[in-house]
Design an enzyme around this catalytic site. Structure first.
Site, short mmCIF file in Angstrom:
data_model
loop_
_atom_site.label_atom_id
_atom_site.label_comp_id
_atom_site.label_asym_id
_atom_site.label_seq_id
_atom_site.Cartn_x
_atom_site.Cartn_y
_atom_site.Cartn_z
N ARG A 27 25.41 29.39 5.08
CA ARG A 27 24.95 30.37 6.07
C ARG A 27 23.82 31.25 5.54
O ARG A 27 23.67 32.41 5.96
CB ARG A 27 26.11 31.25 6.56
N ARG A 31 22.14 36.22 9.75
CA ARG A 31 21.97 37.62 10.17
C ARG A 31 21.89 38.66 9.06
O ARG A 31 21.48 39.78 9.32
CB ARG A 31 23.09 38.01 11.14
N ARG A 40 15.48 36.56 15.76
CA ARG A 40 16.61 36.44 16.68
C ARG A 40 16.53 37.45 17.83
O ARG A 40 16.99 37.17 18.94
CB ARG A 40 17.89 36.63 15.86
N ASP A 76 23.34 24.39 14.47
CA ASP A 76 24.77 24.70 14.53
C ASP A 76 25.57 23.42 14.68
O ASP A 76 25.06 22.43 15.22
CB ASP A 76 25.09 25.65 15.69
N TYR A 153 37.08 23.27 18.29
CA TYR A 153 36.31 24.16 19.18
C TYR A 153 36.29 23.66 20.62
O TYR A 153 36.38 24.44 21.57
CB TYR A 153 34.86 24.29 18.67
O1 CP3 Z 1 23.94 27.63 6.71
C1 CP3 Z 1 22.90 27.93 7.33
O2 CP3 Z 1 22.22 28.92 7.07
C2 CP3 Z 1 22.42 26.99 8.41
C3 CP3 Z 1 22.79 27.35 9.73
C4 CP3 Z 1 24.23 27.24 10.22
C5 CP3 Z 1 24.66 28.00 11.33
N1 CP3 Z 1 25.89 27.55 11.67
C6 CP3 Z 1 23.88 29.03 11.99
C7 CP3 Z 1 24.57 30.04 12.81
C8 CP3 Z 1 25.27 26.40 9.84
C9 CP3 Z 1 25.37 25.43 8.67
C10 CP3 Z 1 26.32 26.60 10.78
C11 CP3 Z 1 27.57 25.82 10.77
C12 CP3 Z 1 28.70 26.26 11.60
N2 CP3 Z 1 28.66 26.75 12.87
C13 CP3 Z 1 30.06 26.14 11.23
C14 CP3 Z 1 30.56 25.53 9.95
C15 CP3 Z 1 30.36 26.42 8.80
C16 CP3 Z 1 31.35 27.50 8.67
O3 CP3 Z 1 30.91 28.67 8.63
O4 CP3 Z 1 32.54 27.22 8.56
C17 CP3 Z 1 30.84 26.65 12.28
C18 CP3 Z 1 32.34 26.75 12.30
C19 CP3 Z 1 29.94 27.01 13.32
C20 CP3 Z 1 30.28 27.54 14.66
C21 CP3 Z 1 29.69 28.87 14.86
N3 CP3 Z 1 28.36 29.13 15.11
C22 CP3 Z 1 30.36 30.11 14.84
C23 CP3 Z 1 31.86 30.26 14.58
C24 CP3 Z 1 29.41 31.09 15.10
C25 CP3 Z 1 29.64 32.55 15.29
C26 CP3 Z 1 30.22 33.17 14.10
C27 CP3 Z 1 29.30 34.18 13.58
O5 CP3 Z 1 28.98 34.12 12.39
O6 CP3 Z 1 28.93 35.05 14.39
C28 CP3 Z 1 28.16 30.47 15.21
C29 CP3 Z 1 26.87 31.13 15.44
C30 CP3 Z 1 25.87 31.01 14.34
N4 CP3 Z 1 25.55 29.83 13.72
C31 CP3 Z 1 25.06 32.04 13.81
C32 CP3 Z 1 24.22 31.43 12.86
C33 CP3 Z 1 23.13 32.06 12.06
C34 CP3 Z 1 25.05 33.46 14.26
C35 CP3 Z 1 24.42 33.50 15.62
C36 CP3 Z 1 23.47 34.63 15.86
O7 CP3 Z 1 22.41 34.72 15.23
O8 CP3 Z 1 23.78 35.40 16.77
#
Ligand code: CP3
Length: 350
Positions: A27, A31, A40, A76, A153
């Site tokens: 990640r 943010r 964003r 994502d 999900y």
């Molecule tokens: O790692 C990186 O920097 C690459 C980008 C990346 C994102 N999501 C961007 C993201 C990666 C590798 C993911 C994978 C992901 N997405 C997973 C598996 C990894 C893990 O953390 O277990 C999962 C379960 C998701 C599903 C998902 N997407 C969730 C649960 C959320 C919201 C949770 C949160 O952190 O708010 C997202 C949104 C998301 N994906 C964001 C980002 C940067 C935040 C969205 C935003 O900018 O508003």
């Protein structure tokens, strides 16, 4: 791949000799970086994923700002179910939501069989543009969710605490669950293969929810589908990383899956895991992400513990045990990277 200027991550994944331990952060494109929040602010999350220029920009930010040894494509795991036809809402602060979750066989039949070069072409375009803009400074990692984690999900309709809907689904409709897992696994093989074809130097499969299953259910509903993806993937020698959070009980099976690297969360003892499976695979991890709330002195102390736990020799990729949290100060992430770069040298001498 050979023209990469910094290929420490790739060499560590193959357990080749290296000068220091590479680090990237799950990640890392996110943010906690004000530069990410600035992009964003002007676009919603899915628009960012679907606009190659924006995806490439935020993918490269942590390489420039934090100094990590690999980039991971901003995207994502949920773009696959969205491409299959499920409406996806990325709710600010609340996490992702599927307003019409999967309930039965007829919902599964309605899901499209996707061609990643059509429905997910925007991801491949983002890979190509990111590779071009990265100019081979560091490798680019592509990723997908495990079939089990995506199905969780898709059935829950979003995040969950009890996982009652997905557990109800696998115990009352196991055949339907396997049909869905199979469908997701096939789409994931094509998707990851296309990402490699488009230029990704390595791929990671995130099994975020593998740890909510009992050992025998993990063997039935998660492991075989990840193994299938690893074995069917079209790749030359691009490494594959499996990260199954909370899965202490099937590390040997993960190591024998054909993957090059097994990712570990922070609850596992890196030294003991190396003894158990370190001859089969490289290991990635596993600093507790919340250590980054601590002072730099404490971060240094904890980083040294992780490096020492793995010990001498190649085969360790430093990472957090899960994603970096949104309220971490970027300076702490940068300090982490610098400490790993400096303190790991002695483990690769001789
Ligand atoms: O790692 C990186 O920097 C690459 C980008 C990346 C994102 N999501 C961007 C993201 C990666 C590798 C993911 C994978 C992901 N997405 C997973 C598996 C990894 C893990 O953390 O277990 C999962 C379960 C998701 C599903 C998902 N997407 C969730 C649960 C959320 C919201 C949770 C949160 O952190 O708010 C997202 C949104 C998301 N994906 C964001 C980002 C940067 C935040 C969205 C935003 O900018 O508003």
């Amino acid at each position: 791949m050979s023209q990469l200027k910094n290929d420490l991550f790739i060499r560590a994944a193959k357990k080749e000799k290296i000068e220091r331990t590479p680090i990237w952060i799950m990640r890392q494109a996110g943010r906690y970086l004000p530069q990410y929040r600035a992009v964003r602010e002007k676009s919603d999350f899915l628009t960012m994923c679907k606009t190659p220029e924006l995806a490439a920009e935020v993918t490269i930010q942590p390489v420039d700002l934090i100094g990590v040894d690999a980039a991971i494509l901003f995207s994502d795991i949920l773009v696959i179910p969205e491409a299959m036809g499920m409406e996806l809402i990325m709710n600010e602060g609340k996490g992702p939501i599927f307003p019409s979750p999967i309930r039965n066989t007829s919902d599964i039949e309605k899901l499209k069989n996707i061609d990643p070069m059509v429905e997910l072409k925007y991801v491949m375009d983002a890979v190509s543009l990111t590779k071009k803009n990265l100019d081979n400074r560091v490798p680019l990692i592509g990723f997908c969710g495990s079939p089990w984690t995506l199905m969780t999900y898709m059935v829950e309709g979003g995040g969950s605490k009890s996982f009652s809907k997905i557990k109800n689904f696998i115990y009352t409709q196991p055949e339907a669950a396997h049909v869905l897992l199979d469908k997701i696994a096939k789409a994931s093989v094509n998707y990851l293969s296309a990402k490699i074809e488009a230029g990704c130097d390595a791929v990671q499969i995130f099994d975020t929810w593998g740890g909510i299953l009992s050992p025998s259910d993990f063997e039935e509903f998660s492991l075989p589908y990840m193994k299938y993806i690893v074995s069917e993937l079209k790749r030359k020698d691009e490494p594959v990383i499996l990260f199954a959070k909370g899965v202490h009980h099937r590390l040997k099976q993960l190591a024998k899956s054909g993957a090059n690297v097994v990712g570990l969360d922070w609850t596992m003892d890196l030294g003991k895991v190396r003894e158990k499976i370190g001859d089969l695979v490289a290991l990635q991890g596993n600093l507790d992400p919340t250590v980054l709330y601590a002072s730099e002195e404490k971060i240094e102390y904890e980083v040294k513990k992780v490096l020492k736990a793995y010990g001498k020799g190649s085969g360790h990729i430093f990472n957090l045990g899960h994603g970096i949290l949104p309220d971490i100060e970027p300076a702490k992430a940068k300090a982490l990277v610098e400490i790993v770069k400096k303190e790991s040298v002695k483990y690769h001498k001789g």
